[in-house]
Design a protein around this motif. Structure first.
Motif, PDB file in Angstrom:
ATOM      1  N   UNK A   1      -6.016  58.603 105.482  1.00 14.36           N
ATOM      2  CA  UNK A   1      -5.780  58.762 106.913  1.00 14.36           C
ATOM      3  C   UNK A   1      -5.064  60.072 107.206  1.00 14.36           C
ATOM      4  N   UNK A   2      -5.355  60.628 108.353  1.00 11.83           N
ATOM      5  CA  UNK A   2      -4.716  61.858 108.813  1.00 11.83           C
ATOM      6  C   UNK A   2      -3.373  61.517 109.450  1.00 11.83           C
ATOM      7  N   UNK A   3      -2.282  61.933 108.784  1.00 14.34           N
ATOM      8  CA  UNK A   3      -0.943  61.673 109.310  1.00 14.34           C
ATOM      9  C   UNK A   3      -0.314  62.914 109.901  1.00 14.34           C
ATOM     10  N   UNK A   4      -1.146  63.915 110.238  1.00 15.18           N
ATOM     11  CA  UNK A   4      -0.604  65.125 110.844  1.00 15.18           C
ATOM     12  C   UNK A   4       0.497  65.709 109.974  1.00 15.18           C
ATOM     13  N   UNK A   5       1.547  66.263 110.591  1.00 18.70           N
ATOM     14  CA  UNK A   5       2.666  66.793 109.813  1.00 18.70           C
ATOM     15  C   UNK A   5       3.620  65.731 109.290  1.00 18.70           C
TER      16      UNK A   5
ATOM     17  N   UNK B   1      -2.647  52.417 102.840  1.00 15.37           N
ATOM     18  CA  UNK B   1      -3.547  53.570 102.927  1.00 15.37           C
ATOM     19  C   UNK B   1      -2.885  54.793 102.293  1.00 15.37           C
ATOM     20  N   UNK B   2      -3.716  55.728 101.828  1.00  7.38           N
ATOM     21  CA  UNK B   2      -3.236  57.067 101.483  1.00  7.38           C
ATOM     22  C   UNK B   2      -3.063  57.851 102.787  1.00  7.38           C
ATOM     23  N   UNK B   3      -1.914  58.469 102.974  1.00  3.32           N
ATOM     24  CA  UNK B   3      -1.694  59.271 104.181  1.00  3.32           C
ATOM     25  C   UNK B   3      -1.673  60.748 103.788  1.00  3.32           C
ATOM     26  N   UNK B   4      -2.433  61.545 104.520  1.00  2.12           N
ATOM     27  CA  UNK B   4      -2.537  62.983 104.273  1.00  2.12           C
ATOM     28  C   UNK B   4      -1.570  63.708 105.205  1.00  2.12           C
ATOM     29  N   UNK B   5      -0.628  64.462 104.609  1.00  2.00           N
ATOM     30  CA  UNK B   5       0.409  65.151 105.370  1.00  2.00           C
ATOM     31  C   UNK B   5       0.081  66.637 105.445  1.00  2.00           C
ATOM     32  N   UNK B   6       0.006  67.155 106.646  1.00  2.00           N
ATOM     33  CA  UNK B   6      -0.282  68.571 106.869  1.00  2.00           C
ATOM     34  C   UNK B   6       0.962  69.418 106.622  1.00  2.00           C
ATOM     35  N   UNK B   7       0.780  70.554 105.944  1.00  2.00           N
ATOM     36  CA  UNK B   7       1.881  71.500 105.703  1.00  2.00           C
ATOM     37  C   UNK B   7       1.520  72.848 106.311  1.00  2.00           C
ATOM     38  N   UNK B   8       2.471  73.511 106.993  1.00  2.00           N
ATOM     39  CA  UNK B   8       2.190  74.856 107.502  1.00  2.00           C
ATOM     40  C   UNK B   8       2.034  75.846 106.351  1.00  2.00           C
ATOM     41  N   UNK B   9       1.269  76.886 106.592  1.00  2.00           N
ATOM     42  CA  UNK B   9       1.063  77.915 105.580  1.00  2.00           C
ATOM     43  C   UNK B   9       2.370  78.658 105.346  1.00  2.00           C
TER      44      UNK B   9
ATOM     45  N   UNK C   1       0.008  66.361  95.441  1.00  2.00           N
ATOM     46  CA  UNK C   1      -0.143  67.622  96.159  1.00  2.00           C
ATOM     47  C   UNK C   1      -1.583  68.076  95.963  1.00  2.00           C
ATOM     48  N   UNK C   2      -2.303  68.306  97.070  1.00  2.00           N
ATOM     49  CA  UNK C   2      -3.713  68.682  97.019  1.00  2.00           C
ATOM     50  C   UNK C   2      -3.868  70.133  97.438  1.00  2.00           C
ATOM     51  N   UNK C   3      -4.739  70.855  96.724  1.00  2.00           N
ATOM     52  CA  UNK C   3      -5.005  72.250  97.087  1.00  2.00           C
ATOM     53  C   UNK C   3      -5.338  72.340  98.576  1.00  2.00           C
ATOM     54  N   UNK C   4      -4.874  73.417  99.192  1.00  2.00           N
ATOM     55  CA  UNK C   4      -4.957  73.537 100.649  1.00  2.00           C
ATOM     56  C   UNK C   4      -6.407  73.488 101.147  1.00  2.00           C
ATOM     57  N   UNK C   5      -7.303  74.127 100.426  1.00  2.00           N
ATOM     58  CA  UNK C   5      -8.678  74.200 100.895  1.00  2.00           C
ATOM     59  C   UNK C   5      -9.331  72.817 100.939  1.00  2.00           C
TER      60      UNK C   5
ATOM     61  N   UNK D   1      -7.460  70.679 103.785  1.00  2.00           N
ATOM     62  CA  UNK D   1      -7.896  71.002 105.148  1.00  2.00           C
ATOM     63  C   UNK D   1      -9.330  70.534 105.384  1.00  2.00           C
ATOM     64  N   UNK D   2     -10.149  70.532 104.347  1.00  2.00           N
ATOM     65  CA  UNK D   2     -11.509  69.987 104.483  1.00  2.00           C
ATOM     66  C   UNK D   2     -11.441  68.507 104.828  1.00  2.00           C
ATOM     67  N   UNK D   3     -10.622  67.762 104.076  1.00  2.00           N
ATOM     68  CA  UNK D   3     -10.481  66.337 104.362  1.00  2.00           C
ATOM     69  C   UNK D   3      -9.926  66.118 105.763  1.00  2.00           C
ATOM     70  N   UNK D   4      -8.967  66.926 106.152  1.00  2.00           N
ATOM     71  CA  UNK D   4      -8.378  66.790 107.488  1.00  2.00           C
ATOM     72  C   UNK D   4      -9.420  67.038 108.577  1.00  2.00           C
ATOM     73  N   UNK D   5     -10.236  68.079 108.395  1.00  2.00           N
ATOM     74  CA  UNK D   5     -11.270  68.360 109.409  1.00  2.00           C
ATOM     75  C   UNK D   5     -12.269  67.208 109.510  1.00  2.00           C
ATOM     76  N   UNK D   6     -12.660  66.662 108.358  1.00  2.00           N
ATOM     77  CA  UNK D   6     -13.601  65.544 108.374  1.00  2.00           C
ATOM     78  C   UNK D   6     -13.012  64.334 109.089  1.00  2.00           C
ATOM     79  N   UNK D   7     -11.763  64.032 108.800  1.00  4.45           N
ATOM     80  CA  UNK D   7     -11.115  62.891 109.454  1.00  4.45           C
ATOM     81  C   UNK D   7     -11.011  63.111 110.959  1.00  4.45           C
ATOM     82  N   UNK D   8     -10.684  64.332 111.352  1.00  2.00           N
ATOM     83  CA  UNK D   8     -10.554  64.617 112.786  1.00  2.00           C
ATOM     84  C   UNK D   8     -11.907  64.698 113.486  1.00  2.00           C
TER      85      UNK D   8
END
Length: 354
Positions: free
Chosen positions: A123-127, A143-151, A210-214, A217-224
């Motif tokens: 799931x997309x958990x934003x930041x 669920x697995x929660x995906x946490x967004x990190x700023x560059x 910790x997942x590689x950024x590329x 972000x692919x998973x995040x885009x798909x979820x969104x």
């Protein structure tokens, strides 16, 4: 610039001598000249490699450092201490499946719990803020929660790095409270880079990746975009027990005020994804070389100068804390203490503590 700072520090040891300024200039000049410091760093990184506290390479670095002090004519000893809790990643893998399937590069965050083919919705958990988990509600449970990190950029620098530490701790605590199966943190570095950062809370209570950024972000885009994804991960770790490590302590005894101690140090340990050159082999090698050059030049500090190479720093400053416990009876004799970390070049700032 860094060597000039060290010269000023060492002047505390030489204070009281008429030739103190000349001695400091001689030391700085020697450090800026042709010394074995680069060769030492190459051995520490190329031959010994990444030095996770308690690992065989860490033990090899301890023996090597003591030998290098002694070869320079500096008295040195190994001071063993107990580390509270072992944690090392042995193997890790993850697969994203569902509407789309791919295999991202991942590592386990330090003190992650283990997992054996743990499969759950992603799931997309934003930041990963309180509002983000409120938005997910009961869906976050199991669920697995995906946490967004700023560059993280050079412009953001250390402020961004330390914010990443604290933000991750906050998100992990919220995920645990929500009953999440595990947490996937997006790498803050581009170009498929992975790294280990300290976990500031909740050691061992959730699987943490910790997942590689590329890929993240692919998973995040798909979820969104409304796609349904799951994550299956295995994390094998060696963890959960106390073990032995050691600091290396070199010392040049003071000539007229030997009971007064100037302590300078750097951590010898590193994480295992690289060879620990900038964090912190460069400064550990420099500690040895400062001691070497003081001895080679025949300088006679008035105060005792003590050179500490810490272990257990990456697990929470354990080695330096153990030093304070082991040297409790002489702490009042320390007139100054400084530890050097985070790379080479000009010193751009400092942190105070105590």
């Amino acid at each position: 610039m860094r060597f000039h700072v060290f010269g000023a520090i060492c002047a505390l040891g030489i204070a009281g001598q008429a030739s103190a300024a000349e001695d400091v200039d001689a030391l700085v000049g020697a450090m800026l000249g042709d010394t074995p410091i680069i060769g030492d760093l190459q051995i520490l990184t190329d031959q010994i490699g990444g030095r996770v506290t308690g690992s065989p390479s860490s033990k090899a670095a301890v023996d090597w450092a003591r030998a290098r002090f002694e070869q320079a004519g500096v008295s040195a000893k190994i001071e063993p201490f107990e580390m509270p809790s072992q944690w090392q990643e042995l193997a890790v893998s993850a697969t994203v499946s569902g509407d789309h399937t791919f295999t991202p590069r991942v590592i386990a965050k330090p003190f992650s719990a283990g997992a054996d083919q743990l499969s759950a919705p992603l799931l997309d958990a934003g930041p990963g803020t309180k509002d983000d988990f409120a938005r997910l509600g009961d869906a976050a449970r199991n669920a697995w929660v995906l946490i967004e990190s700023p560059l993280l950029t050079d412009e953001i620098g250390l402020n961004g790095l330390f914010a990443e530490y604290s933000d991750a701790a906050h998100s992990e605590a919220l995920a645990f409270a929500a009953g999440a199966a595990g947490v996937v943190f997006m790498s803050s570095r581009p170009n498929n880079l992975l790294y280990r950062l300290p976990l500031l809370s909740g050691k061992g209570r959730l699987p943490l990746l910790l997942m590689e950024r590329e890929s993240a972000t692919r998973a995040q885009r798909l979820l969104r975009d409304g796609k349904s994804l799951s994550l299956t991960a295995s994390i094998e770790v060696d963890s959960g027990y106390a073990y032995q490590s050691a600091n290396v302590i070199g010392e040049i005894r003071g000539s007229s005020r030997p009971d007064e101690i100037v302590l300078i140090g750097a951590h010898l340990d590193s994480h295992d994804l690289g060879t620990g050159a900038l964090d912190n082999g460069a400064n550990a090698s420099m500690m040895i070389d400062i001691a070497r050059q003081i001895t080679r030049l025949g300088l006679k500090p008035a105060r005792t100068i003590r050179f500490a190479l810490w272990n257990g720093e990456e697990q929470g400053l354990v080695g330096s804390w153990r030093y304070t416990q082991q040297h409790q009876d002489e702490l009042d004799n320390h007139v100054m203490a400084a530890s050097f970390d985070i790379g080479t070049g000009r010193i751009l700032g400092f942190f105070t503590g105590g």
